[in-house]
Write a protein that holds these residues in place. Structure first.
Motif, mmCIF file in Angstrom:
data_model
loop_
_atom_site.group_PDB
_atom_site.id
_atom_site.type_symbol
_atom_site.label_atom_id
_atom_site.label_comp_id
_atom_site.label_asym_id
_atom_site.label_seq_id
_atom_site.Cartn_x
_atom_site.Cartn_y
_atom_site.Cartn_z
ATOM 1 N N ALA A 261 0.854 -1.197 0.000
ATOM 2 C CA ALA A 261 0.000 0.000 0.000
ATOM 3 C C ALA A 261 0.887 1.244 0.000
ATOM 4 O O ALA A 261 2.104 1.156 0.124
ATOM 5 N N SER A 262 0.245 2.381 -0.160
ATOM 6 C CA SER A 262 0.980 3.637 -0.088
ATOM 7 C C SER A 262 0.189 4.623 0.756
ATOM 8 O O SER A 262 -1.007 4.460 0.979
ATOM 9 N N ASP B 14 10.524 -3.259 2.921
ATOM 10 C CA ASP B 14 10.792 -2.393 1.765
ATOM 11 C C ASP B 14 9.884 -1.154 1.775
ATOM 12 O O ASP B 14 8.668 -1.275 1.765
ATOM 13 N N ILE B 15 10.506 0.023 1.788
ATOM 14 C CA ILE B 15 9.770 1.292 1.747
ATOM 15 C C ILE B 15 10.357 2.150 0.628
ATOM 16 O O ILE B 15 11.574 2.275 0.502
ATOM 17 N N THR B 16 9.490 2.755 -0.174
ATOM 18 C CA THR B 16 9.921 3.722 -1.179
ATOM 19 C C THR B 16 9.416 5.100 -0.744
ATOM 20 O O THR B 16 8.229 5.273 -0.475
ATOM 21 N N ILE B 17 10.331 6.036 -0.670
ATOM 22 C CA ILE B 17 9.996 7.420 -0.308
ATOM 23 C C ILE B 17 9.953 8.225 -1.592
ATOM 24 O O ILE B 17 10.912 8.215 -2.367
ATOM 25 N N GLU B 18 8.850 8.923 -1.827
ATOM 26 C CA GLU B 18 8.733 9.816 -2.984
ATOM 27 C C GLU B 18 8.401 11.211 -2.464
ATOM 28 O O GLU B 18 7.380 11.397 -1.806
ATOM 29 N N ARG C 13 4.899 0.913 0.273
ATOM 30 C CA ARG C 13 5.444 -0.278 0.909
ATOM 31 C C ARG C 13 5.289 -1.445 -0.044
ATOM 32 O O ARG C 13 4.224 -1.679 -0.583
ATOM 33 N N GLY C 14 6.360 -2.175 -0.252
ATOM 34 C CA GLY C 14 6.345 -3.301 -1.174
ATOM 35 C C GLY C 14 5.815 -4.573 -0.527
ATOM 36 O O GLY C 14 5.359 -4.583 0.620
ATOM 37 N N ALA C 15 5.885 -5.661 -1.284
ATOM 38 C CA ALA C 15 5.434 -6.959 -0.784
ATOM 39 C C ALA C 15 6.314 -7.426 0.382
ATOM 40 O O ALA C 15 5.836 -8.081 1.304
#
Length: 163
Positions: free
Chosen positions: A76-77, A133-137, A127-129
């Motif tokens: 989810a994001s 894992d977290i992606t910050i944009e 957040r990935g599977a």
């Protein structure tokens, strides 16, 4: 021998002035373009340095401090990141009024915070599977130069202490 010392005619003088004028116009165009490029680069540097610093600060907190992440959910994001170090709860989010990023620990604003004051247009966490894992944009814009484009920084982080 006869010498021809008449000098230059008015027509020759006008042609010379016209040629010099054309050369000067070309040089002014080149200088103007260079100044615009310098302004653009300065503007981008002014927002990218604090933007990168803010994203790196958040990434370091996730990478080295987080033992659990509660928001966003896996796959989810969201605009808010919530994580724990086992004893305290950290919340990272955008302050829309100050256009900044605020980090709180147990409800208390942390130092250095707020981050990237006045330049943050958006902040999103994905957040990935893999639950670590977290992606910050984050998107930043120079408030002093409304015609400048927004700049986006994306950073992918693995929370090494999340089990």
């Amino acid at each position: 021998m006869a010498s021809n010392n008449r000098g230059i005619s008015l027509l020759e003088l006008l042609v010379g002035i016209a040629v010099i004028g054309l050369i000067m116009a070309g040089m002014v165009g080149i200088l103007t373009s260079g100044l615009q490029s310098t302004r653009h680069n300065t503007s981008m540097g002014r927002i990218m340095a604090p933007g990168r610093n803010a994203v790196n600060n958040i990434a370091d907190g996730i990478r080295f401090t987080a033992t659990s992440i509660t928001a966003p959910a896996v796959n989810a994001s969201g605009a808010q990141l919530t994580y724990s170090d086992g004893t305290s709860i950290y919340v990272v989010q955008r302050n829309s009024t100050a256009k900044s990023i605020v980090v709180t620990k147990d409800g208390v604003v942390q130092s250095p915070s707020p981050l990237a004051v006045g330049i943050v247009e958006s902040l999103n966490f994905k957040r990935g599977a893999d639950k670590r894992d977290i992606t910050i944009e984050a998107t930043f814009k120079d408030p002093d130069n409304p015609n400048s484009p927004s700049q986006k920084i994306v950073s992918q982080v693995i929370a090494v202490n999340v089990k």
